[in-house]
Each structure stands twice: as structure tokens, then as C-alpha cells.
Design an enzyme around this catalytic site. Structure first.
Site, PDB file in Angstrom:
ATOM      1  N   GLU A 191      31.895  46.486 -16.673  1.00  0.00           N
ATOM      2  CA  GLU A 191      32.589  47.031 -17.837  1.00  0.00           C
ATOM      3  C   GLU A 191      34.058  47.352 -17.562  1.00  0.00           C
ATOM      4  O   GLU A 191      34.868  47.386 -18.484  1.00  0.00           O
ATOM      5  CB  GLU A 191      31.856  48.241 -18.432  1.00  0.00           C
ATOM      6  CG  GLU A 191      31.465  49.331 -17.465  1.00  0.00           C
ATOM      7  CD  GLU A 191      30.095  49.153 -16.833  1.00  0.00           C
ATOM      8  OE1 GLU A 191      29.284  50.082 -16.894  1.00  0.00           O
ATOM      9  OE2 GLU A 191      29.838  48.091 -16.247  1.00  0.00           O
TER      10      GLU A 191
ATOM     11  N   ALA B  48      24.691  47.451 -21.844  1.00  0.00           N
ATOM     12  CA  ALA B  48      24.729  47.874 -23.244  1.00  0.00           C
ATOM     13  C   ALA B  48      25.510  46.882 -24.097  1.00  0.00           C
ATOM     14  O   ALA B  48      26.414  46.211 -23.625  1.00  0.00           O
ATOM     15  CB  ALA B  48      25.371  49.249 -23.352  1.00  0.00           C
TER      16      ALA B  48
ATOM     17  N   GLY C 217      25.028  49.325 -17.781  1.00  0.00           N
ATOM     18  CA  GLY C 217      23.965  50.292 -18.026  1.00  0.00           C
ATOM     19  C   GLY C 217      22.638  49.865 -17.420  1.00  0.00           C
ATOM     20  O   GLY C 217      21.824  50.712 -17.046  1.00  0.00           O
TER      21      GLY C 217
ATOM     22  N   GLU D 251      22.806  51.004 -13.971  1.00  0.00           N
ATOM     23  CA  GLU D 251      22.707  52.461 -13.961  1.00  0.00           C
ATOM     24  C   GLU D 251      21.262  52.924 -14.139  1.00  0.00           C
ATOM     25  O   GLU D 251      20.824  53.880 -13.498  1.00  0.00           O
ATOM     26  CB  GLU D 251      23.635  53.055 -15.019  1.00  0.00           C
ATOM     27  CG  GLU D 251      25.100  52.880 -14.624  1.00  0.00           C
ATOM     28  CD  GLU D 251      26.076  53.352 -15.672  1.00  0.00           C
ATOM     29  OE1 GLU D 251      26.855  54.257 -15.357  1.00  0.00           O
ATOM     30  OE2 GLU D 251      26.050  52.809 -16.802  1.00  0.00           O
TER      31      GLU D 251
END
Length: 164
Positions: free
Chosen positions: A100, A37, A77, A80
Site C-alpha cells: 500500500e 483491502a 491487510g 496483517e
């Protein structure tokens, strides 16, 4: 980005509703799966639609097999999203991780739950707490990916989807 999240949601819902669709393949563009992200978008996306966590759950709950074709990086992300897929195919040069934490953030789309289920607690804790990126060969050994290919990752993912 919010546009990518919305496109994933729309595509997954349409695929699940279409009886002619037998499986779904998620890939990136131009040799990249997803670097994760854009943190600048975190504050601006509140209240503007579905977040990444529910999208990953939507992928996971799909009635049809969903295969990730991972090229380049699957980070944050992006990883994920891949973790929500039923199968993952990676190019031999692909790298995966949850970086992150190196800027003080925890994975926010349930990667901290899905990764330990897939590769075990010790390996998952190492990836989650250090933010290290692992190469495709290591991901295969850990069980993070189902196969590593030398050539066309999307073709291999389509073959896997057809097989399952």
C-alpha cells in the site's frame, strides 16, 4: 471487504466460545490468502462495524491457537491478518508484502508494529517502506512464517494446529 471482516469477527468469537474447538485455521479460497483491502471500501465502511485492526487484535488475543494457511498472496491487510495469527504456514509459491505504500498509504491494521516484532526492525522497515513482496522461502528465513510446504497448505496448517 466489510463482509469478510464481519465473518472473521463472527467466526473467531464463536470459536473462542466453543469448548469443542481446539484451534482455528484461517485460509483464503481457491489458492489465494488475501490480496488486501479494496481501497474503494475505505470511505464506505466508516461506522458500519469493526475495522481490520481490531480483528487482527482479536485473532492475536484468541485463547486458542490460530494458524494462517497462506497460498498465493498475503498482501496489505491480508498480511496483517496473518501477522495476528499465532502461526503461519505458507505454500512455496506464496508471496507476502505491504504494497500500500506504493500508492501513498501506510498499513493500517497494526502491521507496522507486528512485523518488526516478528522479523526485526531492519527487514521490517525494508518491507514497509518499499512495498516489496517477498517469496515464501525468504519469509521463512526472516521468521515471518513458521514453515513452507510444497503441497496442501491447509492440511499442513491443520497439522500444525493439532500439534500445538
Amino acid at each position: 471487504s466489510l463482509a469478510v471482516v464481519r465473518a472473521l469477527e463472527d467466526g473467531l468469537k464463536r470459536a473462542d466460545e466453543d469448548p469443542s474447538v481446539k484451534a482455528v485455521m484461517i485460509c483464503g479460497d481457491n489458492g489465494h490468502f488475501s490480496g488486501g483491502a479494496d481501497i474503494k471500501g475505505f470511505s464506505s465502511s466508516k461506522g458500519q462495524g469493526i475495522g481490520l485492526g481490531p480483528i487482527v487484535s482479536l485473532i492475536e488475543s484468541s485463547r486458542k491457537p490460530v494458524v494462517a494457511a497462506i497460498e498465493g498472496y498475503a498482501l496489505g491487510g491480508g498480511l496483517e491478518v496473518a501477522l495476528g495469527c499465532h502461526y503461519r504456514i505458507a505454500h512455496r509459491k506464496a508471496r507476502m508484502g505491504l504494497p500500500e505504500v506504493t500508492i501513498g498509504l501506510l498499513p493500517g491494521a497494526e502491521g507496522t508494529q507486528r512485523l518488526p516484532r516478528l522479523i526485526g526492525v531492519p527487514a521490517a522497515l525494508d518491507m514497509i517502506t518499499t512495498g516489496k513482496h517477498i517469496p515464501a522461502a525468504e519469509a521463512l528465513k526472516l521468521g515471518l512464517v513458521d514453515d513452507v510446504v510444497e503441497e496442501n497448505t491447509t492440511e499442513a496448517a491443520i497439522h500444525m494446529a493439532n500439534k500445538v
